[in-house]
Design a protein around this motif. Sequence first.
Motif, PDB file in Angstrom:
ATOM      1  N   VAL A 204       0.941  -1.270   0.126  1.00  0.00           N
ATOM      2  CA  VAL A 204       0.091   0.078   0.064  1.00  0.00           C
ATOM      3  C   VAL A 204       0.867   1.311   0.005  1.00  0.00           C
ATOM      4  CG1 VAL A 204      -1.762   1.412   1.201  1.00  0.00           C
ATOM      5  CG2 VAL A 204      -1.746  -1.341   1.248  1.00  0.00           C
ATOM      6  N   ASP A 205       0.654   2.056  -0.870  1.00  0.00           N
ATOM      7  CA  ASP A 205       1.632   3.417  -1.006  1.00  0.00           C
ATOM      8  C   ASP A 205       0.618   4.540  -0.204  1.00  0.00           C
ATOM      9  OD1 ASP A 205       3.333   2.183  -2.689  1.00  0.00           O
ATOM     10  OD2 ASP A 205       2.350   3.358  -4.526  1.00  0.00           O
ATOM     11  N   ASN A 206       1.523   4.950   0.690  1.00  0.00           N
ATOM     12  CA  ASN A 206       0.782   5.797   1.774  1.00  0.00           C
ATOM     13  C   ASN A 206       1.330   7.524   1.386  1.00  0.00           C
ATOM     14  OD1 ASN A 206      -0.528   4.378   4.077  1.00  0.00           O
ATOM     15  ND2 ASN A 206       1.321   3.385   3.435  1.00  0.00           N
ATOM     16  N   TYR A 207       0.193   8.415   1.261  1.00  0.00           N
ATOM     17  CA  TYR A 207       0.347   9.615   0.934  1.00  0.00           C
ATOM     18  C   TYR A 207      -0.101  10.597   2.003  1.00  0.00           C
ATOM     19  CZ  TYR A 207       1.864   8.656  -3.767  1.00  0.00           C
ATOM     20  OH  TYR A 207       2.701   8.110  -5.056  1.00  0.00           O
ATOM     21  N   THR A 208       0.497  11.836   2.212  1.00  0.00           N
ATOM     22  CA  THR A 208       0.033  12.457   3.419  1.00  0.00           C
ATOM     23  C   THR A 208      -0.178  13.866   2.570  1.00  0.00           C
ATOM     24  OG1 THR A 208       1.631  11.824   4.795  1.00  0.00           O
ATOM     25  CG2 THR A 208       0.760  13.615   5.720  1.00  0.00           C
ATOM     26  N   ILE A 209      -1.625  14.346   3.216  1.00  0.00           N
ATOM     27  CA  ILE A 209      -2.189  15.745   2.587  1.00  0.00           C
ATOM     28  C   ILE A 209      -2.215  16.543   3.764  1.00  0.00           C
ATOM     29  CG2 ILE A 209      -4.035  16.678   1.381  1.00  0.00           C
ATOM     30  CD1 ILE A 209      -3.433  12.973   1.059  1.00  0.00           C
ATOM     31  N   ILE A 278      -0.863  15.841  -8.978  1.00  0.00           N
ATOM     32  CA  ILE A 278      -1.219  14.572  -9.823  1.00  0.00           C
ATOM     33  C   ILE A 278      -0.253  13.585  -8.915  1.00  0.00           C
ATOM     34  CG2 ILE A 278      -0.234  13.391 -11.864  1.00  0.00           C
ATOM     35  CD1 ILE A 278      -0.641  16.125 -13.560  1.00  0.00           C
ATOM     36  N   VAL A 279      -1.062  12.475  -8.596  1.00  0.00           N
ATOM     37  CA  VAL A 279      -0.227  11.252  -7.890  1.00  0.00           C
ATOM     38  C   VAL A 279       0.033  10.253  -8.850  1.00  0.00           C
ATOM     39  CG1 VAL A 279      -0.806   9.577  -6.071  1.00  0.00           C
ATOM     40  CG2 VAL A 279      -1.465  11.734  -5.916  1.00  0.00           C
ATOM     41  N   PRO A 280       1.277   9.760  -9.018  1.00  0.00           N
ATOM     42  CA  PRO A 280       1.895   8.709  -9.937  1.00  0.00           C
ATOM     43  C   PRO A 280       1.185   7.324  -9.494  1.00  0.00           C
ATOM     44  CG  PRO A 280       3.544   9.350  -8.420  1.00  0.00           C
ATOM     45  CD  PRO A 280       2.339  10.449  -8.368  1.00  0.00           C
ATOM     46  N   VAL A 281       0.534   6.739 -10.336  1.00  0.00           N
ATOM     47  CA  VAL A 281      -0.105   5.421  -9.842  1.00  0.00           C
ATOM     48  C   VAL A 281       0.511   4.128 -10.480  1.00  0.00           C
ATOM     49  CG1 VAL A 281      -2.263   3.991 -10.202  1.00  0.00           C
ATOM     50  CG2 VAL A 281      -2.320   6.665 -10.001  1.00  0.00           C
ATOM     51  N   GLY A 282       1.184   4.389 -11.700  1.00  0.00           N
ATOM     52  CA  GLY A 282       2.030   3.476 -12.279  1.00  0.00           C
ATOM     53  C   GLY A 282       1.698   3.281 -13.842  1.00  0.00           C
ATOM     54  N   ASP A 283       2.627   2.808 -14.531  1.00  0.00           N
ATOM     55  CA  ASP A 283       2.571   2.336 -15.906  1.00  0.00           C
ATOM     56  C   ASP A 283       2.440   1.303 -16.461  1.00  0.00           C
ATOM     57  OD1 ASP A 283       4.882   1.736 -15.389  1.00  0.00           O
ATOM     58  OD2 ASP A 283       6.058   3.068 -16.850  1.00  0.00           O
ATOM     59  N   THR A 284       2.108   0.275 -15.423  1.00  0.00           N
ATOM     60  CA  THR A 284       2.009  -1.217 -15.932  1.00  0.00           C
ATOM     61  C   THR A 284       0.494  -1.581 -15.453  1.00  0.00           C
ATOM     62  OG1 THR A 284       2.882  -1.905 -13.714  1.00  0.00           O
ATOM     63  CG2 THR A 284       4.394  -1.641 -15.393  1.00  0.00           C
ATOM     64  N   PRO A 285      -0.150  -2.471 -16.035  1.00  0.00           N
ATOM     65  CA  PRO A 285      -1.661  -2.823 -16.072  1.00  0.00           C
ATOM     66  C   PRO A 285      -1.579  -3.696 -14.807  1.00  0.00           C
ATOM     67  CG  PRO A 285      -0.543  -4.186 -17.778  1.00  0.00           C
ATOM     68  CD  PRO A 285       0.458  -3.400 -17.518  1.00  0.00           C
ATOM     69  N   ASN A 286      -0.789  -3.464 -13.516  1.00  0.00           N
ATOM     70  CA  ASN A 286      -1.065  -4.168 -12.404  1.00  0.00           C
ATOM     71  C   ASN A 286      -2.006  -3.679 -11.265  1.00  0.00           C
ATOM     72  OD1 ASN A 286       0.794  -6.164 -13.370  1.00  0.00           O
ATOM     73  ND2 ASN A 286       2.596  -4.932 -12.718  1.00  0.00           N
ATOM     74  N   PRO A 287      -2.615  -4.582 -10.343  1.00  0.00           N
ATOM     75  CA  PRO A 287      -3.344  -3.893  -9.335  1.00  0.00           C
ATOM     76  C   PRO A 287      -2.392  -2.913  -8.313  1.00  0.00           C
ATOM     77  CG  PRO A 287      -3.701  -6.236  -9.460  1.00  0.00           C
ATOM     78  CD  PRO A 287      -2.333  -6.010 -10.376  1.00  0.00           C
ATOM     79  N   LYS A 288      -3.095  -1.973  -7.849  1.00  0.00           N
ATOM     80  CA  LYS A 288      -2.296  -0.970  -7.062  1.00  0.00           C
ATOM     81  C   LYS A 288      -3.584  -0.623  -5.722  1.00  0.00           C
ATOM     82  CE  LYS A 288       1.224   1.882  -6.802  1.00  0.00           C
ATOM     83  NZ  LYS A 288       2.689   1.472  -6.677  1.00  0.00           N
ATOM     84  N   ARG A 289      -2.862  -0.360  -4.634  1.00  0.00           N
ATOM     85  CA  ARG A 289      -3.505   0.203  -3.679  1.00  0.00           C
ATOM     86  C   ARG A 289      -2.961   1.482  -3.106  1.00  0.00           C
ATOM     87  NH1 ARG A 289      -3.889  -5.156   0.184  1.00  0.00           N
ATOM     88  NH2 ARG A 289      -1.800  -5.325  -0.737  1.00  0.00           N
ATOM     89  N   ILE A 290      -3.865   2.215  -2.631  1.00  0.00           N
ATOM     90  CA  ILE A 290      -3.292   3.659  -2.339  1.00  0.00           C
ATOM     91  C   ILE A 290      -3.977   4.269  -1.169  1.00  0.00           C
ATOM     92  CG2 ILE A 290      -2.942   6.168  -3.080  1.00  0.00           C
ATOM     93  CD1 ILE A 290      -2.978   4.856  -5.857  1.00  0.00           C
ATOM     94  N   GLN A 291      -3.392   4.689  -0.270  1.00  0.00           N
ATOM     95  CA  GLN A 291      -4.215   5.311   1.216  1.00  0.00           C
ATOM     96  C   GLN A 291      -3.683   6.724   1.155  1.00  0.00           C
ATOM     97  OE1 GLN A 291      -4.308   3.144   4.729  1.00  0.00           O
ATOM     98  NE2 GLN A 291      -4.200   4.826   6.084  1.00  0.00           N
ATOM     99  N   LEU A 292      -4.845   7.513   1.040  1.00  0.00           N
ATOM    100  CA  LEU A 292      -4.578   9.226   1.254  1.00  0.00           C
ATOM    101  C   LEU A 292      -4.861   9.489   2.693  1.00  0.00           C
ATOM    102  CD1 LEU A 292      -6.271   9.872  -2.241  1.00  0.00           C
ATOM    103  CD2 LEU A 292      -3.920   9.653  -1.702  1.00  0.00           C
ATOM    104  N   ASN A 293      -3.894   9.916   3.321  1.00  0.00           N
ATOM    105  CA  ASN A 293      -3.955  10.359   4.745  1.00  0.00           C
ATOM    106  C   ASN A 293      -4.089  11.939   4.819  1.00  0.00           C
ATOM    107  OD1 ASN A 293      -3.814   7.556   5.892  1.00  0.00           O
ATOM    108  ND2 ASN A 293      -1.478   8.035   4.969  1.00  0.00           N
ATOM    109  N   LEU A 294      -5.428  12.389   5.471  1.00  0.00           N
ATOM    110  CA  LEU A 294      -5.700  13.875   5.212  1.00  0.00           C
ATOM    111  C   LEU A 294      -5.394  14.158   6.814  1.00  0.00           C
ATOM    112  CD1 LEU A 294      -6.752  16.462   4.111  1.00  0.00           C
ATOM    113  CD2 LEU A 294      -8.945  15.615   4.851  1.00  0.00           C
ATOM    114  N   GLN A 295      -4.411  15.377   6.901  1.00  0.00           N
ATOM    115  CA  GLN A 295      -3.934  15.739   8.184  1.00  0.00           C
ATOM    116  C   GLN A 295      -4.421  17.329   8.176  1.00  0.00           C
ATOM    117  OE1 GLN A 295       0.495  15.293   8.809  1.00  0.00           O
ATOM    118  NE2 GLN A 295       0.201  13.131   8.742  1.00  0.00           N
ATOM    119  N   LYS A 296      -5.407  17.406   9.240  1.00  0.00           N
ATOM    120  CA  LYS A 296      -5.922  18.703   9.304  1.00  0.00           C
ATOM    121  C   LYS A 296      -5.228  19.414  10.165  1.00  0.00           C
ATOM    122  CE  LYS A 296     -10.836  17.017   8.102  1.00  0.00           C
ATOM    123  NZ  LYS A 296     -12.105  16.936   8.763  1.00  0.00           N
ATOM    124  N   SER A 297      -4.934  20.721   9.921  1.00  0.00           N
ATOM    125  CA  SER A 297      -4.473  21.572  11.035  1.00  0.00           C
ATOM    126  C   SER A 297      -5.314  21.870  12.018  1.00  0.00           C
ATOM    127  CB  SER A 297      -3.784  22.887  10.137  1.00  0.00           C
ATOM    128  OG  SER A 297      -4.894  23.489   9.757  1.00  0.00           O
TER     129      SER A 297
END
Length: 297
Positions: A204-209, A278-297
């Motif tokens: 799982v690719d984790n991103y922080t917003i 823009i969030v890079p997902v990938g250039d191959t036809p493989n499954p991908k799981r992404i978690q977007l973590n929203l951090q409120k101030s």
Amino acid sequence: MSDLGYILRKTRQEKKISLDDLQEVTKIRKRYLEAIEEGNYKVLPGSFYVRAFIKSYAEAVGLDPAEVLGMYQTTNPSPAVEKPVVETIRKNRTSVRNTEKLSRWASGTMFVCFILLIFGIVYYYTYKNYKGTPADEKPAQTQSPRITNSTNQSASTAPSTTMNTSGDGKVAPLSTPIPTPVPTPVPTPTPSVQVKFSTSEKGVDNYTITGAANLNIEMKITGSCWIRVDSLTDAGGKEMLRQKLYKAGDTDNFDLTSSAYLNVGAASALELTVNGTIVPVGDTPNPKRIQLNLQKS
């Protein structure tokens, strides 16, 4: 039919995903998908591909691939090691050795160029200083009278601007009030929205917003792709927002006040934008799981 094949087929039919759609999402031939559902693993190229195909199948229909592979491992505890895998490892080792040799050669070349560059810089500045010293002394002597004249001129005009003569013949200094500087207000900086990659754990690719009150997700589909979007609760649970098999040209967006989790069947068929980034997902036809973590101030 094996128990594993029955579970996979039942899950696929419940989600109304045909074998043709599953073939488009996973890029696995239809006859291999049918063999997995029937438990006829001998049809597949080898045990390595069996595990890879089962994992892709499970992710495409929304099942936990670790649990599905564990069920397969229980029924097939000792898969044989195949020759193509060994040959691939040997080729990779040969490629690594060639890369190391090329790296050493490039490092040596760069070191020699660096030494030559240093000698060139030293020679340039030594030659420039040697040629420029005599020419710099003459202008300094010819300009000295001009400096003296400007100094005398400023001294002759000084009494008219700094002194005041009273009626009794005494000279008093002219009192000029010094203005008080007004402080300039410093504007309060506005926090900017940032979307940064943090970690990649358990597939799982984790991103922080940060810098945003809401989580805005925009999706543009460029090919056939199955996607599931969940919102994350404060207790750590998931609430499904949408599960759909998208076609090329489809678009979708979500505006959330919480974090989100995306399960993508074919990464190369999705263009993902989060809060304008823009969030890079990938250039191959493989499954991908992404978690977007929203951090409120």
